[in-house]
Design a protein around this motif. Sequence first.
Motif, PDB file in Angstrom:
ATOM      1  N   ILE A  95     -47.263  32.141  89.622  1.00  0.00           N
ATOM      2  CA  ILE A  95     -46.397  30.965  89.757  1.00  0.00           C
ATOM      3  C   ILE A  95     -46.282  30.234  88.421  1.00  0.00           C
ATOM      4  O   ILE A  95     -45.184  29.826  88.008  1.00  0.00           O
ATOM      5  N   THR A  96     -47.391  30.071  87.741  1.00  0.00           N
ATOM      6  CA  THR A  96     -47.359  29.408  86.433  1.00  0.00           C
ATOM      7  C   THR A  96     -46.481  30.176  85.457  1.00  0.00           C
ATOM      8  O   THR A  96     -45.679  29.592  84.718  1.00  0.00           O
ATOM      9  N   ALA A  97     -46.615  31.498  85.452  1.00  0.00           N
ATOM     10  CA  ALA A  97     -45.838  32.327  84.535  1.00  0.00           C
ATOM     11  C   ALA A  97     -44.346  32.158  84.773  1.00  0.00           C
ATOM     12  O   ALA A  97     -43.556  32.008  83.831  1.00  0.00           O
TER      13      ALA A  97
ATOM     14  N   ASP B 266     -39.844  25.235  95.061  1.00  0.00           N
ATOM     15  CA  ASP B 266     -38.838  25.247  94.003  1.00  0.00           C
ATOM     16  C   ASP B 266     -38.494  26.653  93.531  1.00  0.00           C
ATOM     17  O   ASP B 266     -37.855  26.825  92.494  1.00  0.00           O
ATOM     18  N   MET B 267     -38.905  27.681  94.300  1.00  0.00           N
ATOM     19  CA  MET B 267     -38.620  29.059  93.909  1.00  0.00           C
ATOM     20  C   MET B 267     -37.984  29.824  95.057  1.00  0.00           C
ATOM     21  O   MET B 267     -38.262  29.561  96.225  1.00  0.00           O
ATOM     22  N   GLN B 268     -37.162  30.802  94.680  1.00  0.00           N
ATOM     23  CA  GLN B 268     -36.502  31.626  95.682  1.00  0.00           C
ATOM     24  C   GLN B 268     -36.301  33.032  95.131  1.00  0.00           C
ATOM     25  O   GLN B 268     -35.806  33.197  94.013  1.00  0.00           O
TER      26      GLN B 268
ATOM     27  N   ALA C   6     -33.951  13.562  95.160  1.00  0.00           N
ATOM     28  CA  ALA C   6     -33.273  14.854  95.131  1.00  0.00           C
ATOM     29  C   ALA C   6     -34.305  15.966  95.051  1.00  0.00           C
ATOM     30  O   ALA C   6     -35.341  15.822  94.397  1.00  0.00           O
ATOM     31  N   PRO C   7     -34.058  17.079  95.733  1.00  0.00           N
ATOM     32  CA  PRO C   7     -35.007  18.194  95.671  1.00  0.00           C
ATOM     33  C   PRO C   7     -35.043  18.775  94.267  1.00  0.00           C
ATOM     34  O   PRO C   7     -34.070  18.691  93.517  1.00  0.00           O
ATOM     35  N   PRO C   8     -36.184  19.345  93.887  1.00  0.00           N
ATOM     36  CA  PRO C   8     -36.275  19.944  92.554  1.00  0.00           C
ATOM     37  C   PRO C   8     -35.356  21.153  92.446  1.00  0.00           C
ATOM     38  O   PRO C   8     -35.015  21.776  93.454  1.00  0.00           O
ATOM     39  N   PRO C   9     -34.921  21.487  91.248  1.00  0.00           N
ATOM     40  CA  PRO C   9     -34.055  22.662  91.094  1.00  0.00           C
ATOM     41  C   PRO C   9     -34.794  23.934  91.485  1.00  0.00           C
ATOM     42  O   PRO C   9     -36.002  24.055  91.306  1.00  0.00           O
TER      43      PRO C   9
ATOM     44  N   VAL D 132     -43.244  28.686  83.543  1.00  0.00           N
ATOM     45  CA  VAL D 132     -43.250  28.597  82.073  1.00  0.00           C
ATOM     46  C   VAL D 132     -42.033  29.304  81.491  1.00  0.00           C
ATOM     47  O   VAL D 132     -41.322  28.777  80.638  1.00  0.00           O
ATOM     48  N   VAL D 133     -41.772  30.509  81.974  1.00  0.00           N
ATOM     49  CA  VAL D 133     -40.674  31.302  81.437  1.00  0.00           C
ATOM     50  C   VAL D 133     -39.320  30.702  81.838  1.00  0.00           C
ATOM     51  O   VAL D 133     -38.382  30.660  81.031  1.00  0.00           O
ATOM     52  N   ALA D 134     -39.216  30.224  83.070  1.00  0.00           N
ATOM     53  CA  ALA D 134     -37.956  29.619  83.514  1.00  0.00           C
ATOM     54  C   ALA D 134     -37.618  28.373  82.705  1.00  0.00           C
ATOM     55  O   ALA D 134     -36.442  28.036  82.527  1.00  0.00           O
ATOM     56  N   ALA D 135     -38.637  27.701  82.202  1.00  0.00           N
ATOM     57  CA  ALA D 135     -38.424  26.500  81.391  1.00  0.00           C
ATOM     58  C   ALA D 135     -38.034  26.825  79.958  1.00  0.00           C
ATOM     59  O   ALA D 135     -37.828  25.927  79.140  1.00  0.00           O
TER      60      ALA D 135
END
Length: 223
Positions: free
Chosen positions: A119-121, A33-35, A4-7, A124-127
Amino acid sequence: MTAAPPPTISVVIADDQRMVRAGLRMVIETEPDMQVVGEAGDGVDAVTLTRRVRPDVVLMDIAMPRQDGLAATRALLAAPHPPRVIVLTTFDTDDNLYEALRAGASGFLLKVSSPEHLITAIRVVAAGEALLDPAVTTRVIASYAGTPGPQPPPELAELTPRETDVLRLMARGLSNGEIAAALTVGEATVKTHVARVLMKLNLRDRVQAVVYAYESGLVRPGQ
């Protein structure tokens, strides 16, 4: 069997400079994995758009017309089910960054940061974590924290000595790995201490912990 693709992490970009928005979009949308689900050129549009599309993360510039990023951040984070907000800053000119932290922003991102840092930021924040860059956060907190009261809040007494040490080091902007090295303990142990500090002090994340440490007088500007 196909995996399955990542969220997908959905992002709104709020900045009054069109070229800045275009550059941020270009970097973000190279990640599978970002949009980017929307852009806004001022704080009013940022709030309206964010409430409509409900992104995971908002990249919020401070200096914008009609409504600045600080007021927009307050409006978004006061509502139920708010997004995570990363404040975009030029560092030396944004005097309201401390207030953005108090409003509940999850951290800072320098506009001159590398694409990798951006991208890291976001990840991290989305998690659900907070982005604390020692080069930015501790200087901002130290510069704009109010004068601590003469008596520490009573809830500080609920912390063990080791938990108090961990809170002090968090206030300096240290990561879990850096705290573990400073205290000569395992990183898993530090994670446990951090979780207990947040729970005992009824704090949402590390950013709130940093603000609390300075406002309570546990850590003083310049230390």
